[in-house]
Design a protein around this motif. Structure first.
Motif, PDB file in Angstrom:
ATOM      1  N   ALA A 124       0.834  -1.206   0.000  1.00 29.15           N
ATOM      2  CA  ALA A 124       0.000   0.000   0.000  1.00 29.15           C
ATOM      3  C   ALA A 124       0.867   1.254   0.000  1.00 29.15           C
ATOM      4  O   ALA A 124       0.555   2.252  -0.670  1.00 29.15           O
ATOM      5  N   LEU A 125       1.978   1.216   0.752  1.00 28.41           N
ATOM      6  CA  LEU A 125       2.917   2.340   0.771  1.00 28.41           C
ATOM      7  C   LEU A 125       3.443   2.624  -0.630  1.00 28.41           C
ATOM      8  O   LEU A 125       3.461   3.775  -1.089  1.00 28.41           O
ATOM      9  N   CYS A 126       3.869   1.567  -1.333  1.00 28.95           N
ATOM     10  CA  CYS A 126       4.384   1.739  -2.689  1.00 28.95           C
ATOM     11  C   CYS A 126       3.308   2.289  -3.627  1.00 28.95           C
ATOM     12  O   CYS A 126       3.583   3.146  -4.479  1.00 28.95           O
ATOM     13  N   ALA A 127       2.077   1.805  -3.467  1.00 30.05           N
ATOM     14  CA  ALA A 127       0.985   2.246  -4.338  1.00 30.05           C
ATOM     15  C   ALA A 127       0.695   3.730  -4.158  1.00 30.05           C
ATOM     16  O   ALA A 127       0.553   4.477  -5.139  1.00 30.05           O
ATOM     17  N   VAL A 128       0.594   4.177  -2.916  1.00 27.79           N
ATOM     18  CA  VAL A 128       0.324   5.595  -2.658  1.00 27.79           C
ATOM     19  C   VAL A 128       1.481   6.451  -3.155  1.00 27.79           C
ATOM     20  O   VAL A 128       1.276   7.502  -3.778  1.00 27.79           O
ATOM     21  N   HIS A 129       2.703   6.003  -2.905  1.00 26.61           N
ATOM     22  CA  HIS A 129       3.882   6.734  -3.380  1.00 26.61           C
ATOM     23  C   HIS A 129       3.879   6.837  -4.903  1.00 26.61           C
ATOM     24  O   HIS A 129       4.134   7.903  -5.478  1.00 26.61           O
ATOM     25  N   GLY A 130       3.561   5.731  -5.586  1.00 30.65           N
ATOM     26  CA  GLY A 130       3.544   5.735  -7.042  1.00 30.65           C
ATOM     27  C   GLY A 130       2.471   6.633  -7.617  1.00 30.65           C
ATOM     28  O   GLY A 130       2.699   7.352  -8.597  1.00 30.65           O
TER      29      GLY A 130
END
Length: 461
Positions: free
Chosen positions: A367-373
């Motif tokens: 989820a962290l990677c998704a929001v960052h992306g």
């Protein structure tokens, strides 16, 4: 009446010049990362002695070299740019690449960029790059792509990436045919790619590599630079290939009424190329650049120049970010892709990251990677393309104070993994962990706009 006509003419010329100055040419990302073991050869052939010119090829090479230095952090001394190159020029600088890579004992990475005419050998269907003094009727006067790939494979570099904004069907950028073609577009052989070499070609088969006239670039080069501009250089080869392929396919039909499909080739043993990153961090500022005007020379004029200094604008203005605070959170290396239509107000994306053990990757990490992306990279999918929600990757550093707190806890309320979507695949000594993640993009945009972190118009599309 005459004065009014003169005024309108001057106004029209001024507007035309303003339109010609594209954002990707004038607003250049500046990366603090330094890649002192990366070496770049840029060849741009526009003014041919025996063939018609290739529109915007010099501008292609000029701006690509600028992005290598500024957006990707390659030192100027590591970049060689050839403008209107002969065959001897091209071979000489390939020898230079061989020498420097050998000196770095396997630690060097290489990029080769070419913009200009390509041509086919009608007898054996092999592809050639055409020097400015070459003959399209004589393959021996060109540089064989097969020999080029063999030479690059022999370098023993860490990574080698080739970008070819050329087609090999016998067509010119305007869609007409070269002297050797007999009016028929040929389909050349696909040369095998080996080792750690990855090749991006502007068109496939018997297609033409078209210009993007409104932007004064080859269409392939324009979208290549556009993605580097959007992401501030922090982009994987997989993300770049997906974006360039989709945008060129769609815009070629709209602009030219004909297909152009970029092709990416890599060895079957090279399973990691999509994860290769140009930079581990995004640009932290943007620089205003004054474009250089390139005049096409008459076809009878010889013009071959080695330019050691690729970046020398007449005036520049550095636009600093508003925060010098260092980023103190860690984002895993990841790939983000569009995964179809989410529920209203969300993006549905697929996120993939790697780890030595799949248990080390939690749903929260994904989820962290998704929001960052979604915030800083944007993403592409089969039927969608979304720009970064913040507008550009520099926003991350610009508001580092905010994001240092945001990525500790607050991001969790905007992204959640879809149940049962998690998958694990073992690749070599690592595991690839993927999952579908829904990102509440409307709420995220609203909250960051209210706090002054992004503008309300930075909505993507």
């Amino acid at each position: 009446m005459a004065k009014r006509l003169l005024y309108l003419t001057v106004l029209f010329m001024a507007c035309s010049n303003m339109m010609a100055a594209d954002d990707i040419d004038t607003r250049i990302p500046v990366n603090s990362e330094v890649k002192d073991k990366t070496f770049v050869l840029v060849i741009s052939n526009e003014n041919y002695k025996h063939e018609e010119s290739v529109p915007y090829a010099l501008n292609d090479g000029e701006v690509f070299a600028v992005y290598c230095e500024k957006a990707l952090g390659v030192p100027n001394r590591n970049i060689k740019r050839l403008a209107d190159a002969t065959l001897n020029d091209m071979n000489h600088e390939l020898d230079w690449l061989s020498q420097v890579v050998k000196a770095f004992d396997g630690e060097a990475s290489v990029m080769v960029y070419y913009s200009g005419h390509g041509m086919p050998d009608e007898n054996n269907k092999e592809a050639y790059l055409l020097p400015v003094d070459g003959y399209s009727t004589d393959p021996g006067s060109g540089l064989s792509t097969k020999l080029l790939y063999d030479r690059l494979n022999s370098l023993q570099s860490k990574r080698t990436i080739v970008f070819l904004d050329a087609c090999f069907s016998g067509a010119k950028r305007d869609g007409s045919m070269m002297a050797s073609s007999r009016g028929v577009a040929l389909k050349v052989k696909n040369e095998p790619v080996k080792g750690n070499l990855v090749v991006f070609s502007a068109a496939q088969g018997n297609e033409t590599a078209y210009p993007y006239k409104g932007h004064q670039h080859g269409m392939f080069t324009y979208f290549l630079l556009d993605k580097l501009n959007q992401t501030g250089g922090r982009v994987t080869l997989g993300e770049l290939s997906d974006y360039v392929t989709k945008q060129v396919k769609q815009n070629s039909i709209l602009e030219n009424g004909k297909s152009q499909t970029p092709v990416i080739a890599a060895a079957s043993t090279n399973t990691e190329w999509r994860n290769w990153e140009f930079s581990i961090r995004a640009a932290t500022s943007y620089e205003t650049r004054t474009p250089v005007t390139h005049e096409s020379q008459p076809s009878t004029k010889k013009n071959s120049t080695l330019i050691e200094r690729p970046y020398s604008p007449s005036s520049t203005q550095t636009v600093p970010v508003s925060s010098s605070t260092p980023i103190n959170y860690t984002i895993p290396t990841y790939i983000i892709e569009g995964a179809g239509t989410g529920v209203q107000g969300t993006y549905l994306v697929k996120v993939t990251t790697s780890a030595k053990s799949p248990n080390k990757v939690s749903d929260t990490d994904l989820a962290l990677c998704a929001v960052h992306g979604v915030l800083f990279r944007g993403f592409s999918g089969e039927r969608q393309h979304q720009r970064p929600l913040t507008g550009n990757a520099a926003n991350e550093q610009q508001y580092a104070d905010f994001y240092n707190t945001f990525f500790q806890q607050a991001y969790k309320q905007y992204g959640y993994t879809e149940p049962t979507s998690r998958s694990v695949m073992k690749v070599g000594k690592e595991y690839k962990v993927s999952a579908l993640v829904s990102v509440k993009k409307d709420q995220l945009r609203k909250d960051l706009t209210q706090q002054g972190i992004i503008r309300g118009i930075a909505n993507g599309f």
